[in-house]
Write a protein that holds these residues in place. Structure first.
Motif, mmCIF file in Angstrom:
data_model
loop_
_atom_site.group_PDB
_atom_site.id
_atom_site.type_symbol
_atom_site.label_atom_id
_atom_site.label_comp_id
_atom_site.label_asym_id
_atom_site.label_seq_id
_atom_site.Cartn_x
_atom_site.Cartn_y
_atom_site.Cartn_z
ATOM 1 N N ALA B 51 0.678 -1.338 -0.026
ATOM 2 C CA ALA B 51 -0.192 0.169 0.063
ATOM 3 C C ALA B 51 0.846 1.227 -0.126
ATOM 4 O O ALA B 51 0.400 2.283 -0.298
ATOM 5 C CB ALA B 51 -0.924 -0.035 1.270
ATOM 6 N N ALA B 52 2.015 1.149 0.352
ATOM 7 C CA ALA B 52 3.092 2.208 0.641
ATOM 8 C C ALA B 52 3.601 2.585 -0.857
ATOM 9 O O ALA B 52 4.275 3.472 -1.198
ATOM 10 C CB ALA B 52 4.229 2.160 1.430
ATOM 11 N N GLY B 53 3.225 1.481 -1.837
ATOM 12 C CA GLY B 53 3.768 1.905 -3.130
ATOM 13 C C GLY B 53 4.758 1.021 -3.810
ATOM 14 O O GLY B 53 5.240 1.335 -4.902
ATOM 15 N N LEU B 54 5.373 0.166 -2.897
ATOM 16 C CA LEU B 54 6.406 -0.777 -3.261
ATOM 17 C C LEU B 54 5.896 -1.607 -4.308
ATOM 18 O O LEU B 54 5.118 -2.384 -4.194
ATOM 19 C CB LEU B 54 7.106 -1.493 -2.088
ATOM 20 N N PRO B 55 6.470 -1.754 -5.569
ATOM 21 C CA PRO B 55 6.051 -2.512 -6.519
ATOM 22 C C PRO B 55 6.342 -3.822 -6.448
ATOM 23 O O PRO B 55 5.646 -4.792 -7.066
ATOM 24 C CB PRO B 55 6.753 -2.177 -8.038
ATOM 25 N N LEU B 56 7.144 -4.494 -5.903
ATOM 26 C CA LEU B 56 7.539 -5.755 -5.637
ATOM 27 C C LEU B 56 7.974 -6.000 -3.928
ATOM 28 O O LEU B 56 8.682 -5.288 -3.630
ATOM 29 C CB LEU B 56 8.787 -6.145 -6.404
ATOM 30 N N VAL B 57 7.205 -6.985 -3.303
ATOM 31 C CA VAL B 57 7.559 -7.187 -1.924
ATOM 32 C C VAL B 57 7.752 -8.551 -1.798
ATOM 33 O O VAL B 57 6.816 -9.406 -1.957
ATOM 34 C CB VAL B 57 6.120 -6.736 -1.135
ATOM 35 N N GLU B 58 9.075 -9.031 -1.709
ATOM 36 C CA GLU B 58 9.354 -10.169 -1.493
ATOM 37 C C GLU B 58 8.505 -10.761 -0.546
ATOM 38 O O GLU B 58 8.755 -10.442 0.698
ATOM 39 C CB GLU B 58 10.930 -10.643 -1.597
ATOM 40 N N ALA B 59 7.964 -12.021 -0.498
ATOM 41 C CA ALA B 59 6.876 -12.385 0.740
ATOM 42 C C ALA B 59 7.530 -13.285 1.586
ATOM 43 O O ALA B 59 7.272 -13.422 2.808
ATOM 44 C CB ALA B 59 5.683 -12.776 -0.107
ATOM 45 N N THR B 60 7.946 -14.512 1.016
ATOM 46 C CA THR B 60 8.678 -15.625 1.884
ATOM 47 C C THR B 60 9.513 -16.510 1.208
ATOM 48 O O THR B 60 9.996 -16.303 -0.035
ATOM 49 C CB THR B 60 7.439 -16.286 2.500
ATOM 50 N N SER B 61 9.952 -17.472 1.899
ATOM 51 C CA SER B 61 10.736 -18.535 1.308
ATOM 52 C C SER B 61 10.130 -19.822 1.414
ATOM 53 O O SER B 61 9.800 -20.302 2.349
ATOM 54 C CB SER B 61 12.230 -18.501 2.179
ATOM 55 N N PHE B 62 10.362 -20.601 0.258
ATOM 56 C CA PHE B 62 10.128 -21.989 0.443
ATOM 57 C C PHE B 62 11.343 -23.152 0.737
ATOM 58 O O PHE B 62 11.415 -24.037 0.312
ATOM 59 C CB PHE B 62 9.321 -22.413 -0.887
ATOM 60 N N VAL B 63 12.262 -22.415 1.475
ATOM 61 C CA VAL B 63 13.273 -23.143 1.916
ATOM 62 C C VAL B 63 12.612 -24.121 2.990
ATOM 63 O O VAL B 63 11.669 -23.812 3.584
ATOM 64 C CB VAL B 63 14.515 -22.319 2.691
ATOM 65 N N HIS B 64 13.324 -25.357 3.228
ATOM 66 C CA HIS B 64 12.929 -26.172 4.190
ATOM 67 C C HIS B 64 12.870 -25.391 5.734
ATOM 68 O O HIS B 64 13.699 -24.942 5.904
ATOM 69 C CB HIS B 64 13.776 -27.511 4.437
ATOM 70 N N PRO B 65 11.841 -25.695 6.396
ATOM 71 C CA PRO B 65 11.637 -24.966 7.618
ATOM 72 C C PRO B 65 12.728 -25.025 8.567
ATOM 73 O O PRO B 65 12.722 -24.138 9.430
ATOM 74 C CB PRO B 65 10.238 -25.317 8.122
ATOM 75 N N ARG B 66 13.435 -26.359 8.316
ATOM 76 C CA ARG B 66 14.344 -26.669 9.470
ATOM 77 C C ARG B 66 15.435 -25.413 9.313
ATOM 78 O O ARG B 66 16.117 -25.246 10.363
ATOM 79 C CB ARG B 66 14.946 -27.972 9.146
ATOM 80 N N TRP B 67 15.634 -25.095 8.154
ATOM 81 C CA TRP B 67 16.705 -23.970 7.947
ATOM 82 C C TRP B 67 16.396 -22.499 8.447
ATOM 83 O O TRP B 67 17.160 -21.930 8.543
ATOM 84 C CB TRP B 67 17.353 -24.085 6.305
ATOM 85 N N VAL B 68 15.185 -22.344 7.688
ATOM 86 C CA VAL B 68 14.741 -20.938 8.144
ATOM 87 C C VAL B 68 13.562 -20.876 8.993
ATOM 88 O O VAL B 68 12.384 -20.697 8.503
ATOM 89 C CB VAL B 68 14.656 -20.016 6.781
ATOM 90 N N PRO B 69 13.631 -21.184 10.378
ATOM 91 C CA PRO B 69 12.299 -21.213 11.079
ATOM 92 C C PRO B 69 11.507 -19.933 11.138
ATOM 93 O O PRO B 69 10.371 -20.017 11.081
ATOM 94 C CB PRO B 69 12.868 -21.416 12.454
ATOM 95 N N GLN B 70 12.366 -18.731 10.758
ATOM 96 C CA GLN B 70 11.217 -17.385 10.754
ATOM 97 C C GLN B 70 10.497 -17.399 9.661
ATOM 98 O O GLN B 70 9.229 -16.718 9.598
ATOM 99 C CB GLN B 70 12.406 -16.357 10.596
ATOM 100 N N LEU B 71 10.733 -18.300 8.515
ATOM 101 C CA LEU B 71 9.834 -18.200 7.329
ATOM 102 C C LEU B 71 9.235 -19.662 7.127
ATOM 103 O O LEU B 71 8.753 -20.247 6.033
ATOM 104 C CB LEU B 71 10.570 -17.882 6.375
ATOM 105 N N ALA B 72 8.973 -20.473 8.381
ATOM 106 C CA ALA B 72 8.277 -21.805 8.119
ATOM 107 C C ALA B 72 6.848 -21.500 8.013
ATOM 108 O O ALA B 72 6.366 -22.741 7.674
ATOM 109 C CB ALA B 72 8.585 -22.442 9.754
ATOM 110 N N ASP B 73 6.298 -20.548 7.942
ATOM 111 C CA ASP B 73 4.853 -20.314 7.575
ATOM 112 C C ASP B 73 4.196 -20.093 6.521
ATOM 113 O O ASP B 73 3.161 -19.414 6.116
ATOM 114 C CB ASP B 73 4.330 -19.423 8.543
ATOM 115 N N ALA B 74 5.237 -20.229 5.373
ATOM 116 C CA ALA B 74 4.758 -19.888 3.848
ATOM 117 C C ALA B 74 3.607 -20.320 3.550
ATOM 118 O O ALA B 74 2.787 -19.752 2.896
ATOM 119 C CB ALA B 74 6.011 -20.306 3.125
ATOM 120 N N GLU B 75 3.018 -21.518 3.708
ATOM 121 C CA GLU B 75 2.050 -22.131 3.348
ATOM 122 C C GLU B 75 0.816 -21.240 4.043
ATOM 123 O O GLU B 75 -0.524 -21.302 3.502
ATOM 124 C CB GLU B 75 1.740 -23.685 3.615
#
Lengths: 313, 313
Positions: B51-75
């Motif tokens: 909403a602030a106007g950023l055209p591309l907002v990288e949202a998450t990662s589909f790395v295995h949750p074991r490696w990046v627990p911060q982004l384990a909630d992609a689904e």
């Protein structure tokens, strides 16, 4: 302490081969810190900065102690620097009384400080812009008679907290006036840190058009909006070879409400050395000095390079 | 919130008129924060960035949750972004299993991540540089078949913590290989923040000589040594129009021992708008978003522009 082989040195065409850093940490830096540093510590700081290879270490100010209590000890400090060449130790001088004090101690480089805007001239000097210039006229005259080098600081060259954007023509007018008074060099200050690289290059070009050669211009950027180093790179591309910076970024505590942050000398040196530009500065010795001063002040350095290098060991 | 009329807009010749900011705060930023942010907060963050106007907002990662627990909630996260165009929401994909997950959720832009150095390929991917490229080959093939846009991140393009300076020829070789795989664009990463502006311009020129057009290159600078914005300005001068940045400088806590600090989007926007370069971003809305996220994370933003603007009110 420096990472081996880094920064990788990659020169590009059109930049100076050598830059003279005008170190302001002991004056502009400490003047704006909340803590009053003991005189002996200041003397050690200045010695360590000089030993790290900084060619010019602005030492103190002869402003009335009432206005700048952090630097009220100029008479006690200057004699402690007697082993250093006074040509390396510029001092700030606001008026003839300040000049008398500086000359009596053997100062060989002085600086006066003017404003490009009426609002800041009023706030900082309680004068109009032209009234301040009139006050400096006899100071510069008498300094020149004594063969003392005179720098003219010009504040608010890009933006002013009360007036907003500052017209380039107004900055050019005051620069011309300072040179006409007899100043040997000028330091263009972005006191509130709002400048961007195009603004910097356009101001420099306008000054050239008005007959001010780049060789007499230094730049003094603040990192309030993170722009200081990009602006410095833009100034180098225009041929500027004198850059003001503050060891460890002293002078703008990053946790204070109004972070006025000076450009950190270490961040500047990292860039200059990466560009293959000589400075004479030993980055490891400088960083160690800023780490020590941060301990004296009881808070981490705002310089990113200091933080990165000091956590590498 | 923005200071009236500041930054003053002063364009200079030879720069792009528009830059596309690739916002990485929600992925690269949050991935490297100590705190795990709840999924709903992440979704709100991404919505506010868009909403602030950023055209591309990288949202998450589909790395295995074991490696990046911060982004384990992609689904769980991706469906909460259903009202946003998936072409605006790139996601990181390490392998075919990750691609399957991303495609199943409707992702339309993916990114693979390669390394220019063997040491980091081994540390990050447990593969050789070429072994990682071989792993990406079927990912890129299948993404292209599905008409999904593919970005190739390349880490350690300037320096490596184990190997020191990285030869330009090696970076050029891996860039060529990523394009040969079918990547639509590349993001040149200075993962440890050691680059300086001459190095940036020289690498870009070398890539052009090797047949890689600037139009397919983005830059991704870290502010570890305070160089990110100066390097960005140097890249703009070379014609780069895609710049990665992280809202509020997320991803490198300034108080952590190893501050890997992403370039803060706000500091970038300040410079671009000062240069008269369009971004589509509303700096006040973006700053407010970063102030809110800093509160979520319980610590001040490392972005200087965020600090300066948020204390002005």
């Amino acid at each position: 302490m420096t990472a081996a082989g880094l920064p990788m040195e990659v020169a590009v065409e059109g930049l100076p081969t050598r830059v003279r850093i005008h170190e302001v940490g002991a004056r502009d830096g400490l003047q704006n810190e909340g803590t009053v540093v003991p005189t002996e510590i200041k003397a050690e700081f200045i010695h360590r900065l000089a030993a790290a290879g900084l060619p010019l270490v602005e030492a103190t100010s002869f402003v009335h102690p009432r206005w700048v209590p952090q630097l009220a000890d100029a008479e006690q400090l200057f004699p402690l620097l007697g082993d250093l060449d006074p040509h390396r130790l510029p001092v700030l001088v606001p008026n003839e009384r300040g000049l008398d004090r500086a000359l009596a101690l053997g100062a060989r480089r002085i600086a006066v400080f003017a404003s490009a805007t009426e609002s800041f001239a009023k706030a900082n000097l309680n004068r109009t812009v032209d009234g301040a210039l009139a006050m400096f006229a006899p100071v510069v005259d008498r300094a020149k008679d004594a063969k003392v080098h005179v720098r003219g600081y010009l504040s608010m060259c890009f933006g002013d907290p009360w007036e907003g954007p500052v017209p380039i023509a107004r900055v050019v007018r005051v620069c011309r006036a300072l040179l006409d008074l007899g100043c040997d060099e000028l330091s263009l200050g972005d006191t509130i840190g709002v400048a961007t690289p195009g603004h910097v290059q356009t101001l420099l070009a306008s000054l050239n058009e008005a007959g001010v050669p780049t060789s007499r211009l230094g730049v003094h950027f603040h990192d309030t909006y993170g722009q200081a180093l990009a602006n410095t790179f833009a100034a180098l591309q225009h041929g500027v070879t004198t850059v003001d910076a503050s060891a460890g970024g002293l002078g703008g505590c990053p946790y204070a409400k109004s972070a006025t942050g000076n450009l950190a000398t270490e961040d500047l040196v990292w860039m200059l050395h990466g560009l293959g530009i000589e400075t004479g500065v030993d980055l490891d010795r400088l960083t160690a000095t800023s780490v020590w001063m941060a301990e004296v002040l009881g808070r981490p350095s705002p310089s990113r390079t200091v933080r990165a290098l000091s956590h590498k060991e």
